[in-house]
Scaffold this motif. Sequence first.
Motif, mmCIF file in Angstrom:
data_model
loop_
_atom_site.group_PDB
_atom_site.id
_atom_site.type_symbol
_atom_site.label_atom_id
_atom_site.label_comp_id
_atom_site.label_asym_id
_atom_site.label_seq_id
_atom_site.Cartn_x
_atom_site.Cartn_y
_atom_site.Cartn_z
ATOM 1 N N UNK A 1 -3.367 4.525 6.305
ATOM 2 C CA UNK A 1 -4.315 4.245 5.233
ATOM 3 C C UNK A 1 -5.407 5.314 5.156
ATOM 4 N N UNK B 1 -1.323 11.022 3.851
ATOM 5 C CA UNK B 1 -0.054 11.554 4.393
ATOM 6 C C UNK B 1 0.097 13.075 4.396
ATOM 7 N N UNK C 1 3.099 3.233 7.863
ATOM 8 C CA UNK C 1 1.962 3.246 6.943
ATOM 9 C C UNK C 1 0.755 3.918 7.574
ATOM 10 N N UNK D 1 0.865 -1.173 0.000
ATOM 11 C CA UNK D 1 0.000 0.000 0.000
ATOM 12 C C UNK D 1 0.910 1.234 0.000
ATOM 13 N N UNK D 2 0.409 2.364 -0.487
ATOM 14 C CA UNK D 2 1.284 3.523 -0.650
ATOM 15 C C UNK D 2 1.887 4.016 0.668
ATOM 16 N N UNK D 3 3.159 4.357 0.616
ATOM 17 C CA UNK D 3 3.830 4.996 1.752
ATOM 18 C C UNK D 3 3.811 6.510 1.508
ATOM 19 N N UNK D 4 4.381 7.245 2.455
ATOM 20 C CA UNK D 4 4.451 8.707 2.310
ATOM 21 C C UNK D 4 5.264 9.091 1.068
ATOM 22 N N UNK E 1 8.980 12.915 4.098
ATOM 23 C CA UNK E 1 8.307 11.758 3.492
ATOM 24 C C UNK E 1 9.222 10.530 3.504
ATOM 25 N N UNK F 1 3.155 8.543 -2.244
ATOM 26 C CA UNK F 1 1.983 9.403 -2.379
ATOM 27 C C UNK F 1 2.439 10.812 -2.750
#
Lengths: 757, 175
Positions: free
Chosen positions: B134, B138, B132, A672-675, B125, A678
């Motif tokens: 969800x 972020x 993580x 799943x996307x991390x910081x 980042x 994204x």
Amino acid sequence: MRMRIVGTSAQRKEGIFKLRGQALYVDDYKLKNCLYGATLRSAIAFGRIKKIEFDPDYSWQNFIVVTAKDIPGKNCVTLIEQDQPLLAEERVLHPMEPIVLVAHSLRSKAYEALNHIKVEYEAHDPVLTIEDSLAKKQILRRPDNVFKRYEINKGNIKEGFTKADFIVEGEYRAPHQEQAYIENNGVSAWVENDGTIVARGSLQCPYYVHKALKIIFNLPDDKIRVIQAATGGGFGGKEEYPSMLAGHAALLALKSGRPVKMIYDRHEDMLATTKRHPAIIRHKTGLAKDGKLTAQDIEIIMDAGAYITLSPVVLSRGTLHATGPYECPNVRVRSRAVATNSPPNGAFRGFGAPQTLFAAELHMEKLAQKAGIDSLELRRRNIFKTGSKTATGQVLKESVGISRAMKECAGISRYARIKKECDRWNKNTNNPTWRGIGMALAFHGGGFTGSGEVMLASRAAVALTKGGKIEVLAASTEIGQGATTIFAQIAAQALGVPYEWVEVAVPDTGRVPNSGPTVASRTTMIIGGLVRRAALQLKDEFIGKAKAVPKTRAALIKAAKLLCKGKSEVRFEVQFEKPGEIVWDEAAYKGDAYGVFSYGAVVVELEVDKLTYEVRLRNFFSAQDIGKAVNPLLAQGQIMGGSAQALGWALFENAVYKDGVMQNANFTDYLIPTALDTPAMKIKIIEEPYSHGPFGAKGLGEMPADIPVPAVAAAVYHATGLWFGELPILPEKICHEMLNRYSHNSLSPCGRGQGEG
Amino acid sequence: MVVKFVVNSKKRAYKGPPFKRLIDVLRDDFGLTGTKEGCGEGECGACTVLIDGQPVNSCLVPVGQVENCKVETVESLGSSAELHILQKAFLEEGSAQCGFCTPGMLMTSLAWIRNGGSDKSQEIREYLAGNLCRCTGYQHIINAVIGAVREYKKAKARRKGLFLPSPRVSGERAG
């Protein structure tokens, strides 16, 4: 006293508890004398259970063991139908289907014991794909494996195609997606002295669990109590499964007489619980030379998994959103949800719409490309306006913010300029990447479909205690989206009291009325509306009995004594009332499918590495018309969070299945996307008020997940000239397509340093 | 076996198997349930605590390994009267939604600002990529850390405390 709290970014009600590590999630509660439950699951996809053997050499004395025989009521998890057993008895229909439960005071022992239970099966050849199901490889659901089908007809589809100058066809495939809430599913249960079964868990819909437990235990309403613990994300993944898990924990609690906790670990949660439905969507579209749609013929097939669960309603929403936000005089949408021997698929943010809007929006790009029209211009010529008629014949009377959303999004993203810049960048073959930009549009119906809200007849209340506490009572759960904050804002504004005076009760079926499930972008728009009406009743009472709404705490306490008349509290409870003009024909699938739609536009800017074929997201923009942002900061958080989930589905999230079993059921292999993955996000909220929403508010929660995917696919097309109608768009797929394309003229697909041309 | 270490400035002695995971010792033995388990294999970062100032996944650490170490958990941040500048920033920027990744996110961010991390979003980042989330996408978390870095630098320059008065909370809802 004039006060404005709706429309401000009021501080999250439960925020401090979460930031101090004090919010109590289900596993944070200490339960005295507690046992831990574990589940023995089916090792095969389809077959008959011949025998269950318990290792005679293993010491079972400190274990509680439960099978289907221990269920006092009906062996089913009640949802739309009662076809899914709580514990498999004679046959299993999918891998990971629960068969036996064990509990022990040590969690590790409970899981260890599972290795000492042997199930003997007579295995059948399973149906694992949509194609096998349609080919009736086995009949899992009589007569033809189809759980549910819909057909929408508008105009005359044949005539529509005769008027077309271009006809474009396309097939799109959307895969599974895991909700990947950071807190796994978990429920604890115990039995009170008076025989009441109590379940407390990480869940979205306390009254769904309540209804299921009543039937499992054959108990009346007041002997079942369901309480929501702080919940670490849901996204649909805690809509239905907690009913199953609560049933399991409660069965063990009933047999042992002790509290039982069942907390899944990540692996088990990913293997056993629901995911987004995989779908195949086919479009055939007619377009006239002037850029107007003449015909849309759409076919949808979703993989429901082994039991019906929520699939009919997921399919319904997918079907109703399949055209995209465009007006076309001739439409046919045919859809089916089919049975396979895989774990049931279920609710996930967007609820069928992300699959069908992915297809609709990418198809729009394809259409534009074939017709030689700019894709934004093509959209402009066909998008909904006030007065447009949808595929079901619903006339859009108010709050149609799609043109504005599209314009604003193109503006904040500087779409036209960036597009040209990308083209220039791509012309220079020395650049290490290909760059692209893509747009997509969404519409999303708020609340339950058709007569759904009328049938739910949701209730909510505002109470005043004799001590002077103002409390919102609703079964809508706070799962991160900000329900408690929004309710307190709405009640405070309606009453004209400070936000800090209003509290929101923990959803506990022993205390709060049934507000229906926390799903379908309905919490603010529908339940928020009820909260407002209830608060206005309290306001009238203040004015009638205490002359005015209190302005100070002291005045509030005085007024509370007056209003409560010696009772502990006075409650103002209201029920949903359908706006008069909404008409829906369920049989013909015609009419007002939703009270109102929300609208959105997304622009994605990305680049594809010429060496590794990785896609890097550079920027993300979205403009969304949600009627009214009750809390702009929370609304932005919803839009950005939902968008990030969709970006993950577009590019990384690849659930790999073999024999019906997810092979990468962990965060190491399911990404799943991390910081870092994204992109920076810029959000513009548009407010085209809805006359029946509280303060004009419409649905918000789901739409963000609807269209980032087609925007990514459009941007990848812009960057590489390649269409990806199947998700996720992995580097290896781009590489494969590039090699295919270049193998014809012996050019290397790679740029810099690879000796191109 | 006894393992002695310091948790949130308090001396602790753990008696039991040395291979018990630190997260379980914190949660079960010491009742510090602010630290969350999201995956149990060091991927999600929800269980992040600081060991001698460094962010570590406490689900991967056998307790025997922290003998004589200084462990910090989310409970060390702020009190009902005052919030740490990071908590304040998270609250104001809307960085906590469901709240489950929040304790780990805060601890990693704490290490970042204490170790002199910059206010550049790309660097933040990168540093937070092991945690993580969800819910948020972020952006609001990054915004909060940027703000906290700046506040931290200001506070240090003025030799002021790192804690700010906590906003008033109504109700007793801890869930």
